[in-house]
Design a protein around this motif. Structure first.
Motif, short mmCIF file in Angstrom:
data_model
loop_
_atom_site.label_atom_id
_atom_site.label_comp_id
_atom_site.label_asym_id
_atom_site.label_seq_id
_atom_site.Cartn_x
_atom_site.Cartn_y
_atom_site.Cartn_z
N ASP A 1 43.67 21.89 -16.61
CA ASP A 1 43.77 22.63 -15.35
C ASP A 1 44.66 23.85 -15.49
OD1 ASP A 1 42.06 20.92 -14.06
OD2 ASP A 1 43.64 19.74 -13.10
N ALA A 2 45.76 23.71 -16.21
CA ALA A 2 46.66 24.84 -16.42
C ALA A 2 45.97 25.92 -17.25
CB ALA A 2 47.94 24.38 -17.12
N CYS A 3 45.19 25.51 -18.24
CA CYS A 3 44.45 26.48 -19.06
C CYS A 3 43.42 27.22 -18.21
CB CYS A 3 43.76 25.77 -20.21
SG CYS A 3 44.88 24.99 -21.40
N LEU A 4 42.70 26.50 -17.38
CA LEU A 4 41.69 27.13 -16.54
C LEU A 4 42.32 28.10 -15.56
CD1 LEU A 4 39.41 24.04 -15.77
CD2 LEU A 4 39.02 25.84 -17.46
N ARG A 5 43.46 27.73 -15.00
CA ARG A 5 44.16 28.64 -14.06
C ARG A 5 44.60 29.91 -14.78
NH1 ARG A 5 46.52 23.79 -12.18
NH2 ARG A 5 48.42 24.21 -13.38
N LEU A 6 45.14 29.74 -15.98
CA LEU A 6 45.57 30.91 -16.74
C LEU A 6 44.39 31.82 -17.03
CD1 LEU A 6 47.66 32.55 -18.30
CD2 LEU A 6 47.29 31.02 -20.26
N GLY A 7 43.26 31.24 -17.40
CA GLY A 7 42.07 32.04 -17.65
C GLY A 7 41.64 32.82 -16.43
N ALA A 8 41.67 32.17 -15.26
CA ALA A 8 41.30 32.87 -14.03
C ALA A 8 42.27 34.00 -13.73
CB ALA A 8 41.26 31.88 -12.87
N GLU A 9 43.56 33.76 -13.98
CA GLU A 9 44.57 34.81 -13.75
C GLU A 9 44.33 36.00 -14.67
OE1 GLU A 9 48.30 32.91 -14.36
OE2 GLU A 9 48.09 31.59 -12.61
N LEU A 10 44.03 35.73 -15.93
CA LEU A 10 43.79 36.82 -16.87
C LEU A 10 42.54 37.59 -16.49
CD1 LEU A 10 44.63 35.08 -20.28
CD2 LEU A 10 46.11 36.56 -18.89
N ALA A 11 41.49 36.88 -16.10
CA ALA A 11 40.25 37.54 -15.71
C ALA A 11 40.45 38.42 -14.47
CB ALA A 11 39.16 36.51 -15.45
N GLY A 12 41.37 38.01 -13.60
CA GLY A 12 41.63 38.76 -12.38
C GLY A 12 42.69 39.83 -12.53
N SER A 13 43.22 40.01 -13.74
CA SER A 13 44.32 40.96 -13.93
C SER A 13 43.87 42.41 -14.04
CB SER A 13 45.14 40.58 -15.17
OG SER A 13 44.37 40.73 -16.35
N ALA A 14 42.57 42.63 -14.17
CA ALA A 14 42.02 43.98 -14.24
C ALA A 14 40.56 43.92 -13.83
CB ALA A 14 42.17 44.57 -15.64
#
Length: 250
Positions: free
Chosen positions: A122-135
């Motif tokens: 879950d933490a990995c998936l959240r980080l991925g979503a954050e990175l995808a939403g960073s730009a």
């Protein structure tokens, strides 16, 4: 929003100067990594982010440098940040990512993000979503090795589950199956010494994230290719290329 991704392994011997006489054995793998990086479409992205497993989850700032000195090669880049000038060394996974990007002239433009190797899915998936939403347009270079238990001479010795595990990862990477990557079991992955599990699940989170306009997440890539699937030293090495352009479910 994620627009593209490249998946590559991060053994130090991917660098020819470290592999020495064994360098030709990895020529094909090295060429596949170069092809995957070339397919990223970096010039069309607003952010290029390298993701790899490490001891902790954190972003590295402008003072970070790549180094292979711990592995016996006197190489650092950029050199002006090393040797006590206030720089901070990247972990191995990100160092090899830096090295791959430097071959294409992109290393200085990238951001570097580690994910704890034992991070829960879950933490990995959240980080991925954050990175995808960073730009608005994000390209990811995702670094990770498969099981290190493919043969009796492998670092983790032979585990009969390793072949099937790696086949599942290769299938998921070749089909851009984010759900299959997200479902990888962290316990089994650790037992099989699959160093890429957490980073692959970051990629899964980025691929499944909703875009800035609220469109549903992508379920597959518009173009996905498994460029390499090898285990020359009893360790699974995969190279894959994903392009997310033009595909959103309705």
């Amino acid at each position: 929003m994620l627009i593209s991704a490249a998946v590559c392994p991060h053994p130090p011997i991917l660098v020819p100067a470290l592999a020495a006489g064994a360098a030709p054995e990895l020529d094909g793998l090295r060429a596949a990594c170069d092809e995957a990086v070339g397919r990223l479409g970096v010039r069309d992205a607003d952010a290029l982010i390298v993701v790899g497993g490490a001891a902790e989850t954190r972003a590295y700032g402008a003072g970070a440098y790549a180094t292979l000195r711990p592995y016996g090669l006197d190489w650092t880049s950029p050199v002006d940040l090393a040797d006590g000038y206030g720089g901070e060394a990247l972990p191995l996974s990100l160092t090899i990512g830096y090295w791959l990007l430097e071959r294409h002239g992109f290393a200085a433009d990238a951001r570097y993000q580690s994910v704890a190797s034992d991070a829960d899915p879950d933490a990995c998936l959240r980080l991925g979503a954050e990175l995808a939403g960073s730009a608005a347009r994000v390209a990811l270079l995702v670094m990770g090795d498969g099981s290190a238990c493919r043969t009796e001479k492998a670092p983790g010795y032979l585990d009969t589950r390793a072949q099937g595990y790696d086949e599942g990862v290769a299938r998921a990477l070749g089909k851009a199956d984010a759900a299959a990557l997200a479902a990888l079991d962290p316990g089994v992955s650790a037992e099989l010494q699959a160093a890429g599990r957490a980073a692959w699940q970051v990629l899964a989170g980025a691929a499944m994230a909703m875009d800035a306009e609220g469109a549903p997440p992508a379920t597959a890539a518009s173009a996905a290719a498994l460029l390499a699937d090898e285990a020359p030293y009893g360790v699974g090495y995969f190279v894959a290329s994903w392009s997310m352009e033009g595909l959103r479910t309705s």
